[in-house]
Design an enzyme around this catalytic site. Sequence first.
Site, short mmCIF file in Angstrom:
data_model
loop_
_atom_site.label_atom_id
_atom_site.label_comp_id
_atom_site.label_asym_id
_atom_site.label_seq_id
_atom_site.Cartn_x
_atom_site.Cartn_y
_atom_site.Cartn_z
N GLY A 123 0.55 -1.02 0.56
CA GLY A 123 0.10 0.06 0.35
C GLY A 123 0.71 1.10 0.01
N GLY A 125 0.53 6.01 0.32
CA GLY A 125 -0.26 6.62 1.17
C GLY A 125 0.82 8.15 0.36
CE LYS A 129 6.67 3.43 -2.11
NZ LYS A 129 7.64 2.68 -2.69
CB VAL A 130 1.30 0.12 4.13
CG1 VAL A 130 1.41 -1.71 5.05
CG2 VAL A 130 0.64 0.95 4.44
CE LYS A 145 -0.07 3.63 8.40
NZ LYS A 145 -1.80 3.81 9.85
CG ASP A 239 -10.90 7.96 8.15
OD1 ASP A 239 -12.17 8.09 7.45
OD2 ASP A 239 -10.45 7.81 7.47
#
Length: 474
Positions: A123, A125, A129-130, A145, A239
Amino acid sequence: MINQCSKKSFFSCFQQKWQHQTIRHFDLQDVFQMITNSKGKWQKAHLKLYKQFLCLNDKEQVDVSNYQISKVENKILGQGIRLQSIELSLEFYGTIDKWFEYLRLYCIQTNFTQKYQIQKLVGAGTYGKVYRIKNKIDQNIYAVKTFEKQLLNSFDDQEGLVKEIGIIRTLDHRGVIKLHEVYESEQFVFLVFEFLQNNSLYHTLERGVILGESQAYNIIKDLLETVLYIHEQGILHRDLKPDNILQRNDTQKYVIIDFGLADLYREDGQYLFKKCGTPGYCAPEILWNQNYDYKVDVYSLGVILYQMLTGLNPFYSKNYDDRVMLNKESKFDYGKVKVSYDALDLLQGMLNRNPQKRLSAKEALNHRYYLQQQKQSYHVPSISHLSDTLMNTGSQISSPRLESHFNFFEIGEFSSRYTSPLLSPKLSPRFDELDKEILNHHNIYSCHISNLKLPKQQINHEQFLENLMQKQKV
């Protein structure tokens, strides 16, 4: 001799000093040989530990949250633990294995690349990154993360990340993702989480799948129990959406992830970031910039329940501004919901536009719909396909993913001012270079305190420790 330092840690501004506080219960206590100054002098000390509070006696204690922690060796004393902040460094030697395992949840380690091997990118963002990673010692799989520190260049950005870490540290529940430890290097902050292999609830619902009443309400009951626990800790998630709900590996239990927008509840409503969340799932009082409480999370779960029952997000629009306005108006077509009378009443109670009349998590769990259900364990069918995704976006990214064709790595036009407070348009062009940099970066990040010029420094911490040791002897 205590290692003194020259480089400031990312967490330096969020490290605490000695303070007076009476603690009646301790999780760990033992006698150690403790080095109290840079000359390497040691004395016997009776140390006590309560959560992140390290105590030299029953009244003098220090919050070691975000202190750097490492194991050290002394030719005479053997193995020990070193704790360092921007102003204080101390070492204690003895039987330290249990203490290190306990403290590593609250402290910051520096040897990420020595302990973990990066396996796969899962992933991306705005700030990092993840990855899926493997522990080199026990071969267990985790997720990390990563945050590139140079992109977190405002104090609010930094405080937001530290707050996220602090909140997730306090939570211990089967329905909350588990944080194991935190690392720091010269360039990055690493958050090591349990690895959740199953897809998010978003992937179950992305093709307009409609779930049956029993299955949908059982999922929501599971989530309500977790949200009630979170609220009982004084925390708002803010969220909740299908992207942030995953199934735990090989179970039917759902797990809430991504606490990047979470905060501690305040009656005055003065949060670090007040107007936040993902349009399409926000409680209307957030979008109207009104004060709000824990019930914003119940509203978000109500929207998710509506989507599970109808296959539609009630505020769907390709136009972002229209989506926000629909969410603010908070109107629902309950004619599309085909459920029993009590089930519909529960849904409407969770989605009440007036937060004073809206159900709390506890009230929803005690609704007659659930009370009338037979006392039996329920089974939620597992998602039919798996992926290696821990979470669908990087930390503190809340991109509205209402379109089924949303690209997992696309940030930008789908992001908005109502998404994460840490979201910015400056998506790093260096993302593709970070994998190599992390893998090849083997320098341990250490902090050398003595060379730092601290303005208005009034406390001689070495002398302070000496005085505490003398008090303890008396």
